[in-house]
Scaffold this motif. Structure first.
Motif, PDB file in Angstrom:
ATOM      1  N   ASP A 157      -4.299  12.244  -0.795  1.00 56.77           N
ATOM      2  CA  ASP A 157      -4.053  11.570   0.479  1.00 56.77           C
ATOM      3  C   ASP A 157      -4.920  10.320   0.608  1.00 56.77           C
ATOM      4  OD1 ASP A 157      -2.809  11.421   3.114  1.00 56.77           O
ATOM      5  OD2 ASP A 157      -4.770  12.010   3.928  1.00 56.77           O
ATOM      6  N   ALA A 158      -6.144  10.387   0.121  1.00 55.05           N
ATOM      7  CA  ALA A 158      -7.040   9.224   0.166  1.00 55.05           C
ATOM      8  C   ALA A 158      -6.461   8.068  -0.656  1.00 55.05           C
ATOM      9  CB  ALA A 158      -8.423   9.613  -0.349  1.00 55.05           C
ATOM     10  N   ILE A 159      -5.917   8.372  -1.817  1.00 55.71           N
ATOM     11  CA  ILE A 159      -5.291   7.338  -2.655  1.00 55.71           C
ATOM     12  C   ILE A 159      -4.072   6.773  -1.946  1.00 55.71           C
ATOM     13  CG2 ILE A 159      -4.020   6.970  -4.817  1.00 55.71           C
ATOM     14  CD1 ILE A 159      -6.017   9.013  -6.095  1.00 55.71           C
ATOM     15  N   LYS A 160      -3.256   7.653  -1.354  1.00 59.17           N
ATOM     16  CA  LYS A 160      -2.071   7.209  -0.609  1.00 59.17           C
ATOM     17  C   LYS A 160      -2.485   6.299   0.552  1.00 59.17           C
ATOM     18  CE  LYS A 160       1.564   9.060   2.314  1.00 59.17           C
ATOM     19  NZ  LYS A 160       1.998  10.257   3.018  1.00 59.17           N
ATOM     20  N   MET A 161      -3.531   6.671   1.273  1.00 58.99           N
ATOM     21  CA  MET A 161      -3.993   5.870   2.405  1.00 58.99           C
ATOM     22  C   MET A 161      -4.532   4.517   1.943  1.00 58.99           C
ATOM     23  SD  MET A 161      -3.106   7.643   4.942  1.00 58.99           S
ATOM     24  CE  MET A 161      -3.864   6.757   6.272  1.00 58.99           C
ATOM     25  N   ALA A 162      -5.179   4.488   0.784  1.00 57.28           N
ATOM     26  CA  ALA A 162      -5.667   3.214   0.237  1.00 57.28           C
ATOM     27  C   ALA A 162      -4.486   2.296  -0.088  1.00 57.28           C
ATOM     28  CB  ALA A 162      -6.517   3.457  -1.002  1.00 57.28           C
ATOM     29  N   LYS A 163      -3.450   2.858  -0.699  1.00 60.02           N
ATOM     30  CA  LYS A 163      -2.256   2.058  -1.009  1.00 60.02           C
ATOM     31  C   LYS A 163      -1.622   1.526   0.273  1.00 60.02           C
ATOM     32  CE  LYS A 163      -0.933   4.272  -5.329  1.00 60.02           C
ATOM     33  NZ  LYS A 163       0.183   4.875  -6.069  1.00 60.02           N
ATOM     34  N   ASP A 164      -1.555   2.367   1.293  1.00 56.20           N
ATOM     35  CA  ASP A 164      -0.981   1.949   2.563  1.00 56.20           C
ATOM     36  C   ASP A 164      -1.843   0.863   3.209  1.00 56.20           C
ATOM     37  OD1 ASP A 164       1.075   2.344   4.643  1.00 56.20           O
ATOM     38  OD2 ASP A 164      -0.624   2.990   5.861  1.00 56.20           O
ATOM     39  N   TYR A 165      -3.155   0.995   3.115  1.00 60.35           N
ATOM     40  CA  TYR A 165      -4.058  -0.027   3.660  1.00 60.35           C
ATOM     41  C   TYR A 165      -3.794  -1.371   2.975  1.00 60.35           C
ATOM     42  CZ  TYR A 165      -8.312  -2.351   5.228  1.00 60.35           C
ATOM     43  OH  TYR A 165      -9.186  -3.239   5.794  1.00 60.35           O
ATOM     44  N   ILE A 166      -3.710  -1.349   1.663  1.00 61.95           N
ATOM     45  CA  ILE A 166      -3.480  -2.589   0.902  1.00 61.95           C
ATOM     46  C   ILE A 166      -2.122  -3.180   1.267  1.00 61.95           C
ATOM     47  CG2 ILE A 166      -3.149  -3.554  -1.414  1.00 61.95           C
ATOM     48  CD1 ILE A 166      -5.198  -1.311  -2.343  1.00 61.95           C
ATOM     49  N   GLY A 167      -1.098  -2.332   1.341  1.00 58.80           N
ATOM     50  CA  GLY A 167       0.224  -2.800   1.711  1.00 58.80           C
ATOM     51  C   GLY A 167       0.256  -3.395   3.105  1.00 58.80           C
ATOM     52  N   THR A 168      -0.362  -2.717   4.055  1.00 58.40           N
ATOM     53  CA  THR A 168      -0.418  -3.217   5.429  1.00 58.40           C
ATOM     54  C   THR A 168      -1.191  -4.525   5.497  1.00 58.40           C
ATOM     55  OG1 THR A 168      -0.286  -0.954   6.287  1.00 58.40           O
ATOM     56  CG2 THR A 168      -1.124  -2.647   7.786  1.00 58.40           C
ATOM     57  N   TYR A 169      -2.281  -4.595   4.778  1.00 58.01           N
ATOM     58  CA  TYR A 169      -3.083  -5.824   4.724  1.00 58.01           C
ATOM     59  C   TYR A 169      -2.225  -6.983   4.218  1.00 58.01           C
ATOM     60  CZ  TYR A 169      -7.094  -8.832   3.545  1.00 58.01           C
ATOM     61  OH  TYR A 169      -7.988  -9.883   3.463  1.00 58.01           O
ATOM     62  N   SER A 170      -1.373  -6.702   3.236  1.00 56.58           N
ATOM     63  CA  SER A 170      -0.548  -7.760   2.629  1.00 56.58           C
ATOM     64  C   SER A 170       0.501  -8.315   3.582  1.00 56.58           C
ATOM     65  CB  SER A 170       0.139  -7.245   1.362  1.00 56.58           C
ATOM     66  OG  SER A 170       1.238  -6.403   1.690  1.00 56.58           O
ATOM     67  N   LEU A 171       0.831  -7.583   4.652  1.00 63.19           N
ATOM     68  CA  LEU A 171       1.837  -8.052   5.593  1.00 63.19           C
ATOM     69  C   LEU A 171       1.367  -9.267   6.386  1.00 63.19           C
ATOM     70  CD1 LEU A 171       3.178  -4.656   6.995  1.00 63.19           C
ATOM     71  CD2 LEU A 171       4.218  -6.112   5.246  1.00 63.19           C
ATOM     72  N   GLU A 172       0.039  -9.391   6.567  1.00 66.13           N
ATOM     73  CA  GLU A 172      -0.476 -10.500   7.373  1.00 66.13           C
ATOM     74  C   GLU A 172      -1.514 -11.349   6.661  1.00 66.13           C
ATOM     75  OE1 GLU A 172      -1.606  -9.367  11.289  1.00 66.13           O
ATOM     76  OE2 GLU A 172       0.300  -8.357  11.666  1.00 66.13           O
ATOM     77  N   ASN A 173      -1.913 -10.950   5.470  1.00 65.66           N
ATOM     78  CA  ASN A 173      -2.954 -11.671   4.735  1.00 65.66           C
ATOM     79  C   ASN A 173      -2.543 -11.866   3.284  1.00 65.66           C
ATOM     80  OD1 ASN A 173      -5.274 -11.453   6.823  1.00 65.66           O
ATOM     81  ND2 ASN A 173      -4.542  -9.357   6.620  1.00 65.66           N
ATOM     82  N   SER A 174      -3.096 -12.873   2.666  1.00 68.43           N
ATOM     83  CA  SER A 174      -2.902 -13.055   1.229  1.00 68.43           C
ATOM     84  C   SER A 174      -3.840 -12.115   0.499  1.00 68.43           C
ATOM     85  CB  SER A 174      -3.217 -14.495   0.832  1.00 68.43           C
ATOM     86  OG  SER A 174      -2.292 -15.371   1.408  1.00 68.43           O
ATOM     87  N   LEU A 175      -3.308 -11.414  -0.472  1.00 68.35           N
ATOM     88  CA  LEU A 175      -4.145 -10.524  -1.271  1.00 68.35           C
ATOM     89  C   LEU A 175      -4.851 -11.328  -2.357  1.00 68.35           C
ATOM     90  CD1 LEU A 175      -1.754  -7.490  -1.762  1.00 68.35           C
ATOM     91  CD2 LEU A 175      -3.846  -7.532  -0.411  1.00 68.35           C
ATOM     92  N   PRO A 176      -6.085 -10.934  -2.669  1.00 72.09           N
ATOM     93  CA  PRO A 176      -6.739 -11.592  -3.801  1.00 72.09           C
ATOM     94  C   PRO A 176      -6.053 -11.202  -5.102  1.00 72.09           C
ATOM     95  CG  PRO A 176      -8.094  -9.798  -2.950  1.00 72.09           C
ATOM     96  CD  PRO A 176      -6.907  -9.914  -2.050  1.00 72.09           C
ATOM     97  N   LYS A 177      -6.445 -11.858  -6.156  1.00 67.97           N
ATOM     98  CA  LYS A 177      -5.920 -11.552  -7.490  1.00 67.97           C
ATOM     99  C   LYS A 177      -6.227 -10.092  -7.829  1.00 67.97           C
ATOM    100  CE  LYS A 177      -6.418 -13.074 -12.247  1.00 67.97           C
ATOM    101  NZ  LYS A 177      -7.267 -13.790 -13.173  1.00 67.97           N
ATOM    102  N   SER A 178      -5.301  -9.454  -8.549  1.00 69.10           N
ATOM    103  CA  SER A 178      -5.537  -8.074  -8.980  1.00 69.10           C
ATOM    104  C   SER A 178      -6.866  -7.967  -9.706  1.00 69.10           C
ATOM    105  CB  SER A 178      -4.414  -7.594  -9.903  1.00 69.10           C
ATOM    106  OG  SER A 178      -3.226  -7.390  -9.195  1.00 69.10           O
ATOM    107  N   ASN A 179      -7.472  -6.798  -9.572  1.00 68.53           N
ATOM    108  CA  ASN A 179      -8.786  -6.560 -10.170  1.00 68.53           C
ATOM    109  C   ASN A 179      -8.772  -5.182 -10.811  1.00 68.53           C
ATOM    110  OD1 ASN A 179     -11.461  -6.147 -10.797  1.00 68.53           O
ATOM    111  ND2 ASN A 179     -12.199  -6.217  -8.692  1.00 68.53           N
TER     112      ASN A 179
END
Length: 128
Positions: free
Chosen positions: A40-62
């Motif tokens: 669930d923690a991994i799923k929530m992290a993915k959701d956080y990143i996805g939600t962040y991407s809706l309004e912000n530019s994501l940095p380069k993959s790391n």
């Protein structure tokens, strides 16, 4: 073409929090979330990143895993940003449809919201 991003996360167990005992840090975004289990923690992290991407530019993959202390877990998560945006884009678009006149007249007489009916039918048809 889909945009897939990879980011490291750090999962730390917090035994004092029985509801969400797994604390998640997303260092590249200065983000944090929680989960009820490691999965669930991994799923929530993915959701956080996805939600962040809706309004912000994501940095380069790391793909560099950070060093961790104690029992913390560092791992990588992938997010298909394009797919996430498609699934969470609630922007309304105008579509022109063709229906038999008798249905149009009956719908108007019964104050039917055609857009609402079409949206519900599409969701049902597409299992969304």
């Amino acid at each position: 073409m889909d945009s897939i991003k990879v980011f490291p996360i750090i999962i730390t167990e917090n035994k004092d929090n029985s509801a969400y005992p797994y604390f998640v840090e997303i260092p590249d975004l200065d983000g944090m979330t929680e989960g009820q289990s490691i999965a669930d923690a991994i799923k929530m992290a993915k959701d956080y990143i996805g939600t962040y991407s809706l309004e912000n530019s994501l940095p380069k993959s790391n793909t560099n895993l950070p060093s961790v202390q104690g029992d913390a877990i560092a791992t990588l998560v992938t997010v298909n940003v394009s797919e996430y945006k498609r699934k969470h884009d609630n922007k309304v678009v105008k579509k022109t449809i063709t229906i038999p006149n008798y249905l149009n007249e009956l719908g108007k007489e019964n104050n039917i919201n055609f857009s609402e009916v079409m949206t519900a039918a599409l969701k049902k048809k597409l299992n969304v």
